[in-house]
Motif scaffolding. Structure first.
Motif, mmCIF file in Angstrom:
data_model
loop_
_atom_site.group_PDB
_atom_site.id
_atom_site.type_symbol
_atom_site.label_atom_id
_atom_site.label_comp_id
_atom_site.label_asym_id
_atom_site.label_seq_id
_atom_site.Cartn_x
_atom_site.Cartn_y
_atom_site.Cartn_z
ATOM 1 N N GLU A 117 0.865 -1.181 0.000
ATOM 2 C CA GLU A 117 0.000 0.000 0.000
ATOM 3 C C GLU A 117 0.895 1.222 0.000
ATOM 4 O O GLU A 117 1.992 1.205 0.548
ATOM 5 C CB GLU A 117 -0.908 0.009 1.229
ATOM 6 C CG GLU A 117 -1.921 -1.120 1.222
ATOM 7 C CD GLU A 117 -2.877 -1.038 2.405
ATOM 8 O OE1 GLU A 117 -2.928 0.017 3.080
ATOM 9 O OE2 GLU A 117 -3.564 -2.039 2.652
ATOM 10 N N PHE A 118 0.423 2.306 -0.650
ATOM 11 C CA PHE A 118 1.240 3.508 -0.676
ATOM 12 C C PHE A 118 0.426 4.727 -0.235
ATOM 13 O O PHE A 118 -0.796 4.744 -0.316
ATOM 14 C CB PHE A 118 1.868 3.739 -2.059
ATOM 15 C CG PHE A 118 0.890 4.124 -3.130
ATOM 16 C CD1 PHE A 118 0.541 5.452 -3.325
ATOM 17 C CD2 PHE A 118 0.337 3.164 -3.946
ATOM 18 C CE1 PHE A 118 -0.358 5.805 -4.307
ATOM 19 C CE2 PHE A 118 -0.564 3.506 -4.941
ATOM 20 C CZ PHE A 118 -0.913 4.838 -5.124
ATOM 21 N N VAL A 119 1.168 5.705 0.250
ATOM 22 C CA VAL A 119 0.589 6.985 0.635
ATOM 23 C C VAL A 119 1.543 8.067 0.157
ATOM 24 O O VAL A 119 2.766 7.877 0.146
ATOM 25 C CB VAL A 119 0.352 7.061 2.172
ATOM 26 C CG1 VAL A 119 1.651 6.973 2.931
ATOM 27 C CG2 VAL A 119 -0.425 8.306 2.533
ATOM 28 N N ASP A 120 0.991 9.194 -0.290
ATOM 29 C CA ASP A 120 1.802 10.296 -0.801
ATOM 30 C C ASP A 120 1.823 11.451 0.183
ATOM 31 O O ASP A 120 0.797 11.794 0.774
ATOM 32 C CB ASP A 120 1.245 10.795 -2.143
ATOM 33 C CG ASP A 120 1.363 9.751 -3.236
ATOM 34 O OD1 ASP A 120 2.208 8.843 -3.118
ATOM 35 O OD2 ASP A 120 0.603 9.842 -4.220
ATOM 36 N N THR A 121 3.002 12.053 0.348
ATOM 37 C CA THR A 121 3.178 13.233 1.193
ATOM 38 C C THR A 121 3.674 14.364 0.299
ATOM 39 O O THR A 121 4.808 14.320 -0.186
ATOM 40 C CB THR A 121 4.197 12.951 2.319
ATOM 41 O OG1 THR A 121 3.738 11.839 3.100
ATOM 42 C CG2 THR A 121 4.386 14.166 3.204
ATOM 43 N N GLN A 122 2.809 15.357 0.070
ATOM 44 C CA GLN A 122 3.118 16.476 -0.823
ATOM 45 C C GLN A 122 4.082 17.448 -0.136
ATOM 46 O O GLN A 122 3.910 17.787 1.032
ATOM 47 C CB GLN A 122 1.824 17.215 -1.192
ATOM 48 C CG GLN A 122 1.966 18.221 -2.295
ATOM 49 C CD GLN A 122 2.127 17.577 -3.665
ATOM 50 O OE1 GLN A 122 1.512 16.573 -3.975
ATOM 51 N NE2 GLN A 122 2.981 18.175 -4.483
ATOM 52 N N PHE A 123 5.126 17.874 -0.858
ATOM 53 C CA PHE A 123 6.013 18.929 -0.368
ATOM 54 C C PHE A 123 5.240 20.244 -0.347
ATOM 55 O O PHE A 123 4.394 20.479 -1.212
ATOM 56 C CB PHE A 123 7.214 19.088 -1.305
ATOM 57 C CG PHE A 123 8.461 18.364 -0.879
ATOM 58 C CD1 PHE A 123 9.667 19.033 -0.806
ATOM 59 C CD2 PHE A 123 8.440 17.017 -0.574
ATOM 60 C CE1 PHE A 123 10.829 18.384 -0.425
ATOM 61 C CE2 PHE A 123 9.586 16.345 -0.193
ATOM 62 C CZ PHE A 123 10.781 17.036 -0.128
ATOM 63 N N ASP A 124 5.546 21.109 0.618
ATOM 64 C CA ASP A 124 4.907 22.423 0.690
ATOM 65 C C ASP A 124 5.402 23.355 -0.404
ATOM 66 O O ASP A 124 4.721 24.314 -0.756
ATOM 67 C CB ASP A 124 5.174 23.083 2.058
ATOM 68 C CG ASP A 124 4.475 22.342 3.177
ATOM 69 O OD1 ASP A 124 3.399 21.767 2.933
ATOM 70 O OD2 ASP A 124 5.013 22.335 4.301
ATOM 71 N N GLU A 125 6.587 23.104 -0.912
ATOM 72 C CA GLU A 125 7.167 23.962 -1.947
ATOM 73 C C GLU A 125 7.836 23.105 -2.998
ATOM 74 O O GLU A 125 8.182 21.954 -2.752
ATOM 75 C CB GLU A 125 8.174 24.943 -1.342
ATOM 76 C CG GLU A 125 9.284 24.272 -0.545
ATOM 77 C CD GLU A 125 10.137 25.240 0.250
ATOM 78 O OE1 GLU A 125 9.697 26.367 0.506
ATOM 79 O OE2 GLU A 125 11.255 24.866 0.605
ATOM 80 N N GLY A 126 7.996 23.666 -4.188
ATOM 81 C CA GLY A 126 8.636 22.954 -5.272
ATOM 82 C C GLY A 126 9.953 23.614 -5.646
ATOM 83 O O GLY A 126 10.359 24.613 -5.057
#
Length: 191
Positions: free
Chosen positions: A113-122
């Protein structure tokens, strides 16, 4: 002592620098262990030449003939444990992609199973060689923290004609114990 993620990615980047790359990247095919491009080959058509330049770690340009559902550069961070409050970051000496912000997220896989953690900035593109930094502090409720998981840093690429020259890249992890905070201090934080 360097974090396991720092050691693994440093080795991948060293291998990338010392490897003769193919002339064209293919989706899902590793350039070296731990680094590859990915795009939706069922709905999208992307032509991605890799350009040889002695001062570059990875230089590429591409055109999107048919828009895929995703188009990414993936950097495997390996099996590691990340703790809440730690700061995960990337430093890149780059040129190209002016006017674009490359959003990123960490995909963590555990037990299929996977989960994504979005960065606050690119990472911001630039017309001239520039050092860019993007960091993300991992929250307690982030899917990346807790038990050991397999982590991949996924850099989202634009669905348009695009070029990028990555001259140097470094991934870093600052442990929560260092007491650094990326967000503003608030009174609620002390209660």
């Amino acid at each position: 002592m360097a974090h396991l993620i720092e050691r693994l990615t440093s080795q991948s980047f060293n291998n990338l620098r010392n490897t003769e790359l193919p002339s064209i990247a293919e989706s899902g095919v590793h350039l070296v262990s731990g680094i590859y491009f990915s795009w939706d080959t069922e709905e999208g058509i992307v032509r991605m030449p890799l350009l040889q330049a002695p001062e570059s770690l990875l230089k590429f340009e591409y055109e999107v003939e048919t828009k895929p559902r995703w188009l990414t550069l993936n950097i495997e961070l390996g099996n590691a444990r990340l703790e809440a409050g730690a700061i995960l970051g990337i430093v890149a000496n780059l040129s190209g992609g002016a006017g674009s912000e490359l959003n990123m997220f960490v995909r963590t896989t555990r037990d299929d199973e996977f989960v994504d953690t979005q960065f606050d900035e690119g990472l911001l593109g630039s017309d001239v060689p520039s050092v860019r930094v993007a960091m993300h502090q991992l929250a307690q409720d982030s899917g990346s923290v807790g038990a050991t998981g397999f982590h991949t840093l996924i850099i989202e690429l634009p669905f348009k004609k695009f070029d990028l020259d990555l001259r140097e890249v470094q991934i870093f992890v600052l442990p929560a114990a260092h007491g650094l905070h990326l967000s503003d201090e608030t009174l609620g934080r002390f209660s």
